[in-house]
Design an enzyme around this catalytic site. Sequence first.
Site, mmCIF file in Angstrom:
data_model
loop_
_atom_site.group_PDB
_atom_site.id
_atom_site.type_symbol
_atom_site.label_atom_id
_atom_site.label_comp_id
_atom_site.label_asym_id
_atom_site.label_seq_id
_atom_site.Cartn_x
_atom_site.Cartn_y
_atom_site.Cartn_z
ATOM 1 N N TYR A 153 0.923 -1.440 0.020
ATOM 2 C CA TYR A 153 -0.702 0.106 -0.446
ATOM 3 C C TYR A 153 0.758 1.407 -0.310
ATOM 4 O O TYR A 153 0.891 2.072 -0.288
ATOM 5 C CB TYR A 153 -0.708 0.244 1.537
ATOM 6 C CG TYR A 153 -1.771 0.900 1.653
ATOM 7 C CD1 TYR A 153 -1.334 2.524 3.005
ATOM 8 C CD2 TYR A 153 -2.830 1.722 0.879
ATOM 9 C CE1 TYR A 153 -1.570 3.277 2.969
ATOM 10 C CE2 TYR A 153 -3.482 2.313 1.196
ATOM 11 C CZ TYR A 153 -2.634 3.641 2.732
ATOM 12 O OH TYR A 153 -4.222 4.625 2.978
ATOM 13 N N LYS A 157 1.529 4.490 -3.226
ATOM 14 C CA LYS A 157 0.934 5.626 -2.885
ATOM 15 C C LYS A 157 2.129 6.458 -3.455
ATOM 16 O O LYS A 157 2.188 7.766 -3.781
ATOM 17 C CB LYS A 157 0.322 5.671 -1.352
ATOM 18 C CG LYS A 157 -1.043 5.195 -0.521
ATOM 19 C CD LYS A 157 -1.704 5.633 -1.203
ATOM 20 C CE LYS A 157 -3.155 5.264 -1.194
ATOM 21 N NZ LYS A 157 -4.399 6.547 -1.417
HETATM 22 C C1 AKB Z 1 -4.106 2.561 6.413
HETATM 23 O O1 AKB Z 1 -3.787 2.408 7.604
HETATM 24 O O2 AKB Z 1 -3.896 1.682 5.887
HETATM 25 C C2 AKB Z 1 -4.164 3.524 6.376
HETATM 26 C C3 AKB Z 1 -3.249 4.460 6.079
HETATM 27 C C4 AKB Z 1 -2.727 5.264 7.314
HETATM 28 O O3 AKB Z 1 -2.885 5.401 5.276
HETATM 29 N N1 AKB Z 1 -5.050 4.222 7.215
#
Ligand code: AKB
Length: 336
Positions: A153, A157
């Site tokens: 993730y 990003k």
């Molecule tokens: C997550 O925990 O994945 C999200 C973030 C901090 O981007 N809430």
Amino acid sequence: MRKKGILITGAAGEIGDALIRNLAQQGANRIITLDLRPLPAENMKLVTHVQGDLMDEKLLSRLVSEYEIDTIFHLAALLSTRAEFTPELAHQVNVEGTLGLLKLASEQSQWRNEPVVFLFPSSIAAYGMPNLAVKAQFPHVREWEWNYPRTMYGCNKLYCELLGTYYSQHYRQLAAERPVMLDFRGLRFPGLVSAHTLPSGGTSDYGPEMLHAAAKGEAYVCFVREDATIPFMAMPDAVTALLALAAAPAATLSRRVYNITSFSLSAEDFRDQVRRYFPKAEISFKPDLRRQGIVDSWPAGLNDNDARRDWGWKPEYDLLRSFEEYLVPNIRQRYQ
Ligand code: AKB
């Protein structure tokens, strides 16, 4: 003629829920929402909802044949914990989904001969603190420090931030004629806490989960250590920031991606805050070491000076006000 409109992807998610209501209140001209899921009834009547897949190119083409999109809030994403269970799917949704939308926004900017404003929620997950000593040494990280994410993730990003910057500044740089560029604007959000929606699939979720469990009178076992510290923000501030950045004159922006924050606290501080309002709350700690590792790699705090300087960012809800005026009254009502 095509009708003008604002597009929100991932509209059935946490931020989408609050953003729709805020935009509708502002009397935004036309809100088109896209999500795999339906919206709650009260939001359905405020928008034109398209239930479908972000990856469906035909669907996106139909959208732009009917609507002239001038602003995009691209909220759709698989969050950090969920993405670790299906990394390749997360890449598809988080990166290829974003790339498809950047391509669409770029084409629409050409068509309109005016940049489409593209709002992108990035995250503290774009950071990667190598260890707790360095995390303590850098209590308020700047945007250019420690960009070494350790989750799929976070990688998604960070890469999409770079893609957005590319499409805004360097797209088709070898073409004879310089195309009209889209206008990408990103925000590195801390953990978000909403009174109206429960988080799903994130790693900062322990905060809101703890609060919602207490309000429901349910015991909660926190999956991080008591001293685990990251920044948080109340949902209304997240929406205010998105709208303020969307409205900021391009000339005032010195960067494409901004840190923003409100308050940082440890998991045990979070527990103590919850207990101030729900004294009987049963909250215990049983760290999941792998999820703990993710939280340890995120900064304890952010430096958001550039956002404050460039577009007047300032959180309205500090820790006390977040709980006292927004979270607790609304969550109590939700579970009454
Ligand atoms: C997550 O925990 O994945 C999200 C973030 C901090 O981007 N809430």
